[in-house]
Design an enzyme around this catalytic site. Structure first.
Site, PDB file in Angstrom:
ATOM      1  N   LYS A   1      39.211  60.489  58.779  1.00 16.19           N
ATOM      2  CA  LYS A   1      39.024  59.134  59.337  1.00 16.19           C
ATOM      3  C   LYS A   1      40.330  58.363  59.199  1.00 16.19           C
ATOM      4  CE  LYS A   1      36.061  55.051  58.892  1.00 16.19           C
ATOM      5  NZ  LYS A   1      34.672  54.623  58.816  1.00 16.19           N
TER       6      LYS A   1
ATOM      7  N   GLU B   1      39.334  59.403  54.285  1.00 18.87           N
ATOM      8  CA  GLU B   1      39.812  58.203  54.987  1.00 18.87           C
ATOM      9  C   GLU B   1      41.054  57.600  54.337  1.00 18.87           C
ATOM     10  OE1 GLU B   1      36.970  54.988  55.291  1.00 18.87           O
ATOM     11  OE2 GLU B   1      38.298  53.804  56.529  1.00 18.87           O
TER      12      GLU B   1
ATOM     13  N   LYS C   1      31.863  59.190  52.353  1.00 17.60           N
ATOM     14  CA  LYS C   1      33.141  58.581  52.743  1.00 17.60           C
ATOM     15  C   LYS C   1      33.895  58.068  51.528  1.00 17.60           C
ATOM     16  CE  LYS C   1      34.229  54.217  53.840  1.00 17.60           C
ATOM     17  NZ  LYS C   1      34.190  52.890  54.488  1.00 17.60           N
TER      18      LYS C   1
ATOM     19  N   ARG D   1      20.872  41.108  54.201  1.00 13.95           N
ATOM     20  CA  ARG D   1      21.571  42.405  54.310  1.00 13.95           C
ATOM     21  C   ARG D   1      20.613  43.459  54.869  1.00 13.95           C
ATOM     22  NH1 ARG D   1      23.410  40.660  49.040  1.00 13.95           N
ATOM     23  NH2 ARG D   1      22.112  42.203  47.982  1.00 13.95           N
TER      24      ARG D   1
HETATM   25  P1  13P Z   1      36.362  49.259  60.242  1.00 13.35           P
HETATM   26  O1  13P Z   1      36.075  50.008  61.512  1.00 13.35           O
HETATM   27  O2  13P Z   1      35.822  47.871  60.227  1.00 13.35           O
HETATM   28  O3  13P Z   1      37.805  49.360  59.845  1.00 13.35           O
HETATM   29  O4  13P Z   1      35.528  49.969  59.116  1.00 13.35           O
HETATM   30  C1  13P Z   1      35.471  51.322  59.037  1.00 13.35           C
HETATM   31  C2  13P Z   1      35.318  51.730  57.638  1.00 13.35           C
HETATM   32  O5  13P Z   1      34.407  52.451  57.313  1.00 13.35           O
HETATM   33  C3  13P Z   1      36.318  51.276  56.672  1.00 13.35           C
HETATM   34  O6  13P Z   1      36.228  52.025  55.511  1.00 13.35           O
END
Ligand code: 13P
Length: 336
Positions: A217, A175, A134, A46
């Site tokens: 987002k 998001e 986020k 990782r």
């Molecule tokens: P993806 O672009 O793979 O959808 O991931 C963005 C992300 O931060 C999901 O929470």
């Protein structure tokens, strides 16, 4: 609330030609990605993958911020430099995922959890160098869902999270992801996205979230991945911009899309077409996870001798998305 700082950070994250690298996979999600390249889910892998990305030459030409996971924000390069410093030294803002998974809401739907103890965690993350955060809410489309109750509960949590972030001087990325999973139609996704964003902005306003100091987002308007009829790229771009214009506050600092399982090239093309339409009141750019990382991860395959090649592949995707964020991409750029 330090509005000036919030506005400054949010604006820097959506600077022209730049977007966000979402590298905040939880250890279990990262385990799945590593399994795909035949490697075990060990910290060394990782760490190595994140170091490869964060040290890709001139990645800051395309990347303004990187979303990290709790483990990653505490990690360092093998040479001993904290990842947060590696990023900051390139003028890249470190961010942090702060949601903590899902709990049942109603009728098989979920609410994202993580509000408990959030203020304390945010204060620690700010000390560790995070300038933004986020929180992802997951919205499933079925024949009967999403329910208004599930949308409103998720919107309320997103708003509370955003408020607490801003109090700490951290820019919240809000998001609400309408998932591509399922066989729902393009129209159904459009309606569900509209309903989701309406609920989110109502809650954000009620909580007094500072619009110029936050980013949205969203997912794009796309038919379910198993729906036999898929919209064209132009239809996706047009419907997505239309829904955003109808529902999103004009004052927010920017829109940073997730890729959500689209192919790398679709995610880039859709973003480009949206920017070619133009006249959106906010910058439209990327905060991609899979669509920025997948090709590079495969090229790396966990092997030291592939690091340079994998960085080139990552930089190519980042460059294509950077151009797309300005409406200057062409699919022919993929054939280099
Ligand atoms: P993806 O672009 O793979 O959808 O991931 C963005 C992300 O931060 C999901 O929470």
């Amino acid at each position: 609330m330090d509005k000036e700082l919030l506005k400054q950070t949010a604006t820097a994250l959506v600077a022209s030609g730049k977007g966000i690298l979402a590298a905040d996979e939880s250890n279990s999600t990262m385990g799945k990605r590593l399994k795909d390249i035949g490697k075990p889910n060990e910290e060394s892998y990782r760490q190595a993958w994140r170091e490869l990305m964060f040290t890709a030459p001139n990645i800051s030409d395309y990347i303004s911020g990187v979303i990290l996971y709790d483990e990653t924000i505490r990690q360092s390069t093998l040479a001993g430099e904290k990842f947060t410093d590696t990023l900051k030294n390139q003028n890249i803002i470190p961010g942090i995922k702060v949601d903590e998974g899902l709990v049942d809401c109603c009728d098989g739907e979920n609410i994202t959890k993580g509000l408990e103890g959030l203020e304390t965690r945010l204060a620690e993350y700010a000390k560790l160098g995070a300038g933004f955060a986020k929180w992802r809410a997951l919205i499933h489309i079925t024949d009967t869902n999403p329910s208004q109750k599930c949308l409103d509960e998720n919107a309320k949590s997103l708003a509370e999270y955003a408020y607490l972030c801003q109090k700490e001087g951290i820019v919240p990325i809000v998001e609400p992801e309408v998932l591509m999973d399922g066989n729902h139609t393009f129209e159904r996704c459009k309606d569900a996205t509209k309903q989701t964003l309406t609920s989110v902005f109502k809650a954000l306003k009620e909580r007094g979230v500072y619009m110029k100091g936050m980013l949205l987002k969203p997912s794009m308007v796309i038919a379910g991945s198993t729906c036999p009829i898929q919209a064209t790229a132009n239809q996706v771009a047009e419907a997505t911009v239309e829904v955003l214009k109808e529902t999103v506050d004009v004052d927010i600092a920017g829109v940073v899309f997730l890729s959500g399982g689209q192919s790398d090239e679709d995610a880039t093309l859709h973003l480009d077409l949206m920017n070619k339409i133009g006249k959106a009141p906010w910058p439209l750019t990327y905060s991609y996870g899979r669509a920025l990382q997948a090709a590079g991860l495969k090229a790396w395959s966990g092997e030291k001798e592939n690091v340079t090649k994998a960085q080139e592949v990552l930089l190519h995707r980042a460059k294509c998305n950077s151009l797309a964020s300005k409406g200057e991409y062409s699919p022919s750029m993929e054939n280099v």
